[in-house]
Structure formats: C-alpha cells, structure tokens
Design a protein around this motif. Structure first.
Motif, PDB file in Angstrom:
ATOM      1  N   MET A   1      12.238  21.549   1.997  1.00  0.00           N
ATOM      2  CA  MET A   1      11.291  21.017   2.953  1.00  0.00           C
ATOM      3  C   MET A   1      11.123  21.991   4.116  1.00  0.00           C
ATOM      4  SD  MET A   1      11.812  16.962   3.404  1.00  0.00           S
ATOM      5  CE  MET A   1      12.878  16.459   2.075  1.00  0.00           C
ATOM      6  N   ASP A   2       9.959  22.007   4.665  1.00  0.00           N
ATOM      7  CA  ASP A   2       9.650  22.900   5.775  1.00  0.00           C
ATOM      8  C   ASP A   2       9.990  22.202   7.092  1.00  0.00           C
ATOM      9  OD1 ASP A   2       8.530  24.539   7.719  1.00  0.00           O
ATOM     10  OD2 ASP A   2       6.771  25.017   6.498  1.00  0.00           O
ATOM     11  N   ARG A   3      11.236  22.338   7.497  1.00  0.00           N
ATOM     12  CA  ARG A   3      11.722  21.659   8.703  1.00  0.00           C
ATOM     13  C   ARG A   3      10.906  22.040   9.930  1.00  0.00           C
ATOM     14  NH1 ARG A   3      17.707  20.506  10.292  1.00  0.00           N
ATOM     15  NH2 ARG A   3      17.386  19.616  12.337  1.00  0.00           N
ATOM     16  N   GLN A   4      10.611  23.317  10.054  1.00  0.00           N
ATOM     17  CA  GLN A   4       9.864  23.783  11.222  1.00  0.00           C
ATOM     18  C   GLN A   4       8.491  23.117  11.295  1.00  0.00           C
ATOM     19  OE1 GLN A   4       9.441  28.043  11.504  1.00  0.00           O
ATOM     20  NE2 GLN A   4       8.624  27.937  13.569  1.00  0.00           N
ATOM     21  N   LEU A   5       7.806  23.028  10.172  1.00  0.00           N
ATOM     22  CA  LEU A   5       6.488  22.387  10.156  1.00  0.00           C
ATOM     23  C   LEU A   5       6.609  20.900  10.465  1.00  0.00           C
ATOM     24  CD1 LEU A   5       3.456  22.579   9.754  1.00  0.00           C
ATOM     25  CD2 LEU A   5       3.835  22.325   7.283  1.00  0.00           C
ATOM     26  N   LEU A   6       7.627  20.245   9.923  1.00  0.00           N
ATOM     27  CA  LEU A   6       7.832  18.825  10.210  1.00  0.00           C
ATOM     28  C   LEU A   6       8.091  18.614  11.704  1.00  0.00           C
ATOM     29  CD1 LEU A   6      10.071  17.826   7.165  1.00  0.00           C
ATOM     30  CD2 LEU A   6       7.697  17.123   7.559  1.00  0.00           C
ATOM     31  N   GLU A   7       8.964  19.422  12.277  1.00  0.00           N
ATOM     32  CA  GLU A   7       9.274  19.291  13.707  1.00  0.00           C
ATOM     33  C   GLU A   7       8.045  19.564  14.562  1.00  0.00           C
ATOM     34  OE1 GLU A   7      12.545  22.014  14.163  1.00  0.00           O
ATOM     35  OE2 GLU A   7      14.033  20.451  13.737  1.00  0.00           O
TER      36      GLU A   7
END
Length: 139
Positions: A1-7
């Motif tokens: 999962m793209d944590r940076q994009l989610l955040e």
C-alpha cells in the motif's frame, strides 16, 4: 500500500470537527437507508470514533500484528451488531465518495485506488474476526 499517498490524501480531506466522517455517514444513510437503524449512537460520536480508527490504521500500516489483532477484534464486535460482508463494500464506496467530494478537483484516481485497496484490506481483516473467520458471515 502507498502509505504516503494515503496519509497525504487523508490530510487533504480531513476536515475540522470530524467533517469527513460526518459527511461519510450522511452519504451512507442517503445511499443505504436500511443501515441507519444499526447506529444507535449520536452520529457525531460515531464519526469521531471512525476518524480515530482510520488514523490508527494509517499509523499502524507497517504493523501486521496490530492490524490483525485490532481489526479482527473490531470485526468481531461488528459481527455481533449484525454487520454483513456486503455492508463493508457500501462503507468503502461511501467513504471514498465523501473523500472525493471534499477533495474536489485535487482528488485523483490514484487516491481512489489507494483508498480502495486500503479499505478492502481493512474489511478483509475485520471479516477475519467474524465467528469462524468466514468472510461471508451474515449474508
């Protein structure tokens, strides 16, 4: 999962006073009025709890044990309340709709894809907490 994009995407739509999750519940009840009676609490309190849960999941994305334990336990409680597997799809749909609405032109297809993946994973972990771990419980 793209944590940076989610955040990043969550920060861009996380309105004051739990506005994102308040709007989510409005959309959920508009699209799926049959689920509204399942919510006996003031939706403002429910919205605050949901926002806290979302932030906790994002904060613990790299901790598989935390996610499995906490989301499984949350799933068990939802099973006891009569939440069925198709309701998780409705929740994901309505949460992304609220995010896209609030995000406006700044909301992207990549954000929708990242949140779809994340919410699907959350639902899977919650459904694993259902009696017998049967993701089709309650259907």
């Amino acid at each position: 999962m793209d944590r940076q994009l989610l955040e990043h995407s969550l920060a861009s739509v996380d309105l004051p006073d739990d506005g994102l999750t308040v709007r989510f519940y409005q959309i959920l009840f508009e699209r799926y009025p049959a689920v509204e009676p399942m919510f006996q609490r003031d939706t403002k309190i429910q919205a605050e709890m949901l926002r806290t849960a979302i932030v906790s999941v994002i904060d613990n994305l790299d901790d598989a044990e935390w996610l499995t334990t906490n989301l499984g336990s949350l799933g068990k409680r939802h099973a006891e309340m009569g939440v069925t597997a198709p309701m998780y799809e409705a929740v994901g749909e309505c949460m992304i709709a609220a995010m896209a609405e609030i995000g406006g032109d700044a909301w992207t297809r990549d954000m929708t894809a990242a949140w779809t993946e994340a919410l699907t994973a959350v639902a899977s972990l919650m459904l694993a907490g259902y009696p017998g771990g049967d993701s089709h419980s309650g259907n």
